[in-house]
Design an enzyme around this catalytic site. Structure first.
Site, PDB file in Angstrom:
ATOM      1  CG  HIS A   1     -28.230  54.831 105.270  1.00 39.31           C
ATOM      2  ND1 HIS A   1     -28.086  56.167 105.558  1.00 39.31           N
ATOM      3  CD2 HIS A   1     -26.973  54.315 105.242  1.00 39.31           C
ATOM      4  CE1 HIS A   1     -26.786  56.458 105.683  1.00 39.31           C
ATOM      5  NE2 HIS A   1     -26.096  55.352 105.510  1.00 39.31           N
TER       6      HIS A   1
ATOM      7  CG  ASP B   1     -18.938  54.656 108.380  1.00 41.52           C
ATOM      8  OD1 ASP B   1     -19.143  55.078 109.527  1.00 41.52           O
ATOM      9  OD2 ASP B   1     -19.855  54.478 107.555  1.00 41.52           O
TER      10      ASP B   1
HETATM   11 ZN   LIG Z   1     -21.808  54.880 107.224  1.00 39.30          ZN
END
Ligand SMILES: [Zn+2]
Length: 342
Positions: A158, A282
């Site tokens: 990110h 995840d």
């Molecule tokens: Zn993630």
């Protein structure tokens, strides 16, 4: 136990923010050092990171941003505050490019969300997380292995050229990809974290040489919302070298596999000779902050299909928050690469 060389540095554990803003309140920080410890416990012979210095980090990141990461916590404390450094204002549109000194202004300038506080050990940990990715890459570039695993933490996908966000500070996968490209490799990045790798996409968005392919949760419903929509394909000379394959909440291996097929076709068509995989666990059915339904056995299937590309592959760790299952999920993923001949 994995037979793939795996790299890690204990200094990556130094980053330990106390809390994050989530669901309207302060909650314990989910990206804990215990994540890395759980994964590390799966490996008998983790190899240490070498220090490649700042130069490869600056191959991807803005120098002012890197200096900010180094100094933000010190400036925060010097300004009289306790706890971790975190912004409270984000100048999204129509902002002038101002060079402001106050730490709160810098926190707004160099981040885009409240999930990325800067604690005392943040710089040390993210520096060594990036060095771990570079060390794992060098094992491939030096011809010592065709597949290697960088146990990066904090994660990176990110983080953009001049901003942190989503638990990420330095973009480990992008730093490794850029280094590989400078070594003459034709690079593709496959991001299979639950969340879109917006930072990686942004870094290579106008770059015709590095292909970025991401399979992730539909951003209309899931973080990071503003990026990862399927119509985002790259820009300018990079038009067509970004491929986004968003999937709905509740996705299981059958639909996931169909998207993976598309991703692998694009990587083969790019004629990449080195693949960086941003791997997040995840996507796991029991992940506490995500909503796909992949199971432990699915990770081996996914990896073996990636391995069938028969490329040198650097696996870079991204997210995964079902901490008790995390080590086994990573091990299951890496086991899919065992059968690839050296
Ligand atoms: Zn993630």
């Amino acid at each position: 136990m994995s037979s793939i060389p795996a790299f890690f540095d204990e200094r990556q554990l130094a980053h330990e923010p106390l809390q994050e803003l989530h669901n309207g309140g302060w909650t314990p920080y989910a990206e804990t050092p215990s994540r890395a410890r759980m994964i590390a416990s799966e490996f008998a012979g983790l190899r240490p990171a070498r220090d490649f210095g700042l130069e490869p980090l600056l191959g991807v990141h803005d120098p002012g941003y890197v200096e900010f990461l180094r100094s933000a916590f010190i400036e925060w404390r010097a300004s009289g505050r306790d706890g971790d450094a975190i912004g409270y204002t984000w100048p999204v549109v129509r902002r002038r490019k101002l060079d402001l000194d106050r730490i709160d202004a810098k926190l707004g300038q160099y981040s885009y969300d409240a999930a990325t506080p800067i604690a005392e050990g943040t710089w040390e940990a993210c520096y060594w997380s990036a060095q771990t990715a570079l060390t794992a890459l060098s094992a491939i570039l030096d011809g010592n292995t065709r597949t290697s695993f960088a146990l990066c933490r904090p994660p990176g996908h990110h983080a953009g050229r001049d901003y942190c966000g989503g638990y990420c500070y330095l973009n480990n996968a992008a730093i490794a990809a850029e280094r590989a490209r400078h070594s003459g490799r034709r690079v593709a990045i496959l991001d299979i974290d639950y969340h879109h790798g917006n930072g990686t996409q942004d870094i290579f968005y106008e770059d015709p040489d590095v292909l970025f392919v991401s399979i992730h949760a539909e951003p209309a419903t899931d973080y990071p919302f503003f990026w990862g929509h399927k119509e985002e394909r790259g820009e300018g000379p990079g038009d067509g070298t970004t491929l986004n394959l968003p999937l709905p909440r509740g996705t299981e291996i059958h639909e996931y596999g169909a998207a993976l097929d598309q991703a692998l076709i694009a990587i083969a068509a790019h004629q990449a000779d080195l693949l960086v995989v941003s791997f997040g666990a995840d996507t796991f059915v029991d992940d506490p902050i995500s909503n796909f339904r992949l199971r432990q056995e699915d990770y081996c299937v996914i990896a073996s299909r990636i391995a069938a590309l028969n490329l040198p592959i650097l696996v870079v760790m991204e997210g995964g928050y079902a901490v008790d299952a995390l080590g086994h999920n990573v091990e299951a993923f890496l086991s899919g690469f065992y059968e690839v001949p050296a």
